[in-house]
Design a protein around this motif. Structure first.
Motif, mmCIF file in Angstrom:
data_model
loop_
_atom_site.group_PDB
_atom_site.id
_atom_site.type_symbol
_atom_site.label_atom_id
_atom_site.label_comp_id
_atom_site.label_asym_id
_atom_site.label_seq_id
_atom_site.Cartn_x
_atom_site.Cartn_y
_atom_site.Cartn_z
ATOM 1 N N PRO B 125 -10.148 9.092 5.008
ATOM 2 C CA PRO B 125 -8.749 7.763 5.666
ATOM 3 C C PRO B 125 -7.276 9.283 5.832
ATOM 4 N N THR B 126 -6.359 9.113 6.255
ATOM 5 C CA THR B 126 -5.590 10.257 6.673
ATOM 6 C C THR B 126 -4.744 9.324 7.141
ATOM 7 N N VAL B 127 -3.017 10.503 7.129
ATOM 8 C CA VAL B 127 -1.604 9.704 7.681
ATOM 9 C C VAL B 127 -2.453 9.122 9.203
ATOM 10 N N PHE B 210 -6.259 15.053 4.081
ATOM 11 C CA PHE B 210 -5.837 13.548 3.686
ATOM 12 C C PHE B 210 -4.653 13.772 5.316
ATOM 13 N N SER B 235 -8.586 7.953 -7.135
ATOM 14 C CA SER B 235 -7.605 6.083 -6.964
ATOM 15 C C SER B 235 -7.485 5.512 -7.806
ATOM 16 N N VAL B 238 -4.926 5.214 -9.506
ATOM 17 C CA VAL B 238 -3.972 5.205 -9.411
ATOM 18 C C VAL B 238 -3.811 3.538 -9.669
ATOM 19 N N PRO B 261 -0.477 -9.035 -1.561
ATOM 20 C CA PRO B 261 -0.970 -8.873 -0.527
ATOM 21 C C PRO B 261 -1.000 -6.981 -0.288
ATOM 22 N N VAL B 262 0.599 -6.525 -0.768
ATOM 23 C CA VAL B 262 0.471 -5.249 -0.108
ATOM 24 C C VAL B 262 -0.359 -4.483 -1.023
ATOM 25 N N LEU B 263 -0.585 -4.432 -1.770
ATOM 26 C CA LEU B 263 -1.430 -3.839 -2.566
ATOM 27 C C LEU B 263 -2.714 -3.431 -2.255
ATOM 28 N N GLU B 265 -3.535 -4.583 0.540
ATOM 29 C CA GLU B 265 -3.925 -3.508 2.081
ATOM 30 C C GLU B 265 -3.744 -2.245 1.758
ATOM 31 N N LEU B 266 -3.012 -1.520 0.540
ATOM 32 C CA LEU B 266 -3.273 -0.433 0.897
ATOM 33 C C LEU B 266 -4.438 -0.009 -0.115
ATOM 34 N N GLN B 269 -7.241 0.256 2.874
ATOM 35 C CA GLN B 269 -6.812 1.736 4.144
ATOM 36 C C GLN B 269 -6.663 2.336 3.029
ATOM 37 N N LEU B 270 -7.338 2.881 1.379
ATOM 38 C CA LEU B 270 -7.688 3.796 1.351
ATOM 39 C C LEU B 270 -8.981 3.806 0.362
#
Lengths: 332, 332
Positions: B125-127, B210, B235, B238, B261-263, B265-266, B269-270
């Motif tokens: 994954p990248t920005v 990344f 990861s 974290v 939901p936000v976490l 999703e994060l 993604q990662l």
């Protein structure tokens, strides 16, 4: 004078450190015209523990280290290291050019007997607290013998600074089994096993760095630098994705405001800069390198690291341990 | 049969993949007594695109690869690879023993002419989205010539799978300047520059992996494996610190519920597993390795990766590009 911000960061950090450590004195080495105005309003009690040492030049961040060694004898970095060599200072802290700091450190302070090259070591956050890792980029081609030297130096440092009686030392590898890895780590593993004074626990994989299973992770500088920088890159990616996630809607923005203290706490816990201060081990003197991008608070951590190493007299302890090793390499 | 969960994961993933890809057929290779009950209730339209191929044994996760090659000719992995070699299948997907998959792949499928060793590549994954990286652990001691082979293979793969006309290729190093790095990467850099068909953009540091500045990051398997695993470790750190932070008080627990939901999703993604499916490049056939710990959804990504490589006929494309290189190594 070095780093992204120079005296604007390093001088306030020094003043704060003097408040934190009542028995500390600091030599501020650099352009006195820039530094003087920054200390003029200090309390007398602080001011009398500062010595301003003027330097005409600065080693540029992109200067070739060997050029700096030959031609920058009037630079702040050169003079600061010389003050350590001459015993006027117990440690040198710099946010400047890392390569130059290593080459000048080696040229001016000399290596400890039995050590070929300095190694950069730093604290790494783990699930249980933090561990230490070296080498983080000083040595790009390491032999097994170099890895052994790193293990001995790092073990002495962790023992003294962290007050851990027998620090667990691991070698970074691509698998935990004996048959895994390149020739260099396999041989290094055999050398480490032969050292009865090292608490060598074997190979550790990349993810083990953060698990807290070792107090000291040993690797060559190429691998260590790339592993650490990759993790810094991932940290930045996490931050940027978090920002994206938390700004996608008004509701999420509100949530972000509420969650800010938690997220900030997390960021601080994981920020490699929080435990700022990488030690250059193997020199006959204490040299601590701060991140170039460190703010005043972070630069303060690098100063604290230097204070702590000076109190523990790390180079002498490493030297003592090495002498025993040099007389009896197999440790028997 | 392999991985942490075996057919419980791989079979449902295969059934889902058949629904997603109407023109796909799948050979399920393994113990038919275990697999049969898992597919018995399928729709007829799905069932007719499944062929069950019985295998008497399984390569164990800790089995020596060379032992597996010599003695496990009745294993699911051996038979699956053989079905690719014989043209009965276009690709092999496995969650089993990585080392065995490589050694068996090499022994059964053979290497492409001009390639010495298979390399493991995966999406990162990248920005800005994602990039690809190789080698991630197949080769512990690589020469500059091997890195060039990786660059050629990876570039062809990224070009085809990502539909990027001229993928930006970077070499992983400890600095961006020409003078930085070990002998191997310095020499590799010179070799890559000589290839006019490669869009070589130079060295990249660990954090650049990344940032999205390269479409393909090339490194030796020792460094790549440790960098990737270190990031996986970070990861996990974290996640664990987030959990700690969000459970410290009742208020924070409530906040965590809102932010879930936000976490999540994060995390998705990662999660390296989200883009699960590491390709073994350099073989005369398509082999995709899934994470051993992948769930059914993740294992589906590995199948999709294999479908996509088969559609693009990646080995033939690499071979074509290599032939040009072999006839004219300097690319002139």
């Amino acid at each position: 004078m070095g780093g992204d911000f120079g005296p604007r960061v390093t001088v306030p950090a020094a003043l704060d450190a003097l408040k934190r450590h009542p028995s500390l004195s600091i030599l501020l080495v650099g352009d006195s015209h820039i530094i003087s105005p920054l200390i003029v309003r200090c309390d007398h009690g602080i001011l009398e523990r500062i010595e301003l040492v003027h330097a005409d030049s600065v080693v540029a961040m992109d200067e070739r280290p060997t050029f700096a060694l030959r031609r920058r004898q009037d630079s702040s970095m050169y003079i600061a290291l010389q003050s350590v060599a001459e015993g006027r200072a117990r440690a040198c802290v710099s946010a400047g050019n890392t390569g130059a700091l290593m080459v000048l450190g080696r040229g001016i302070l000399q290596m400890l007997p039995g050590i070929d090259r300095p190694a950069i070591t730093s604290a790494i956050p783990t699930v249980t607290g933090h561990s230490h890792m070296l080498d983080l980029g000083a040595n790009v081609d390491c032999s097994a013998e170099h890895l052994l030297q790193f293990a001995i130096m790092g073990s002495v440092m962790v023992r003294a600074v962290e007050r851990i009686n027998s620090p667990r030392v691991a070698l970074l590898n691509i698998g935990a089994e004996e048959i895994k890895g390149n020739e260099q780590v396999k041989l290094a593993s055999r050398l480490l096993k032969e050292q009865p004074e090292l608490n060598y626990i074997g190979f550790i994989e990349g993810d083990g760095v953060f698990s807290g299973e070792a107090d000291l992770v040993v690797c060559d500088g190429f691998v260590g630098n790339i592993a650490l920088k990759s993790c810094e890159g991932l940290s930045r990616l996490v931050s940027s994705k978090l920002k994206q996630s938390f700004t996608r809607s008004l509701y999420r923005r509100a949530l972000a405001l509420l969650a800010r203290p938690v997220l900030k706490e997390l960021q601080q816990q994981l920020d490699p800069g929080r435990r700022n201060g990488a030690s250059l081990l193997g020199l006959q003197g204490i040299v601590v390198k701060s991140h170039g991008s460190a703010g005043s608070h972070c630069f303060g951590h690098a100063i604290d690291q230097a204070v702590s190493e000076a109190e523990m007299n790390i180079p002498a302890r490493i030297s003592e341990r090495l002498e025993r090793y040099l007389h009896d390499p197999s440790g028997t």
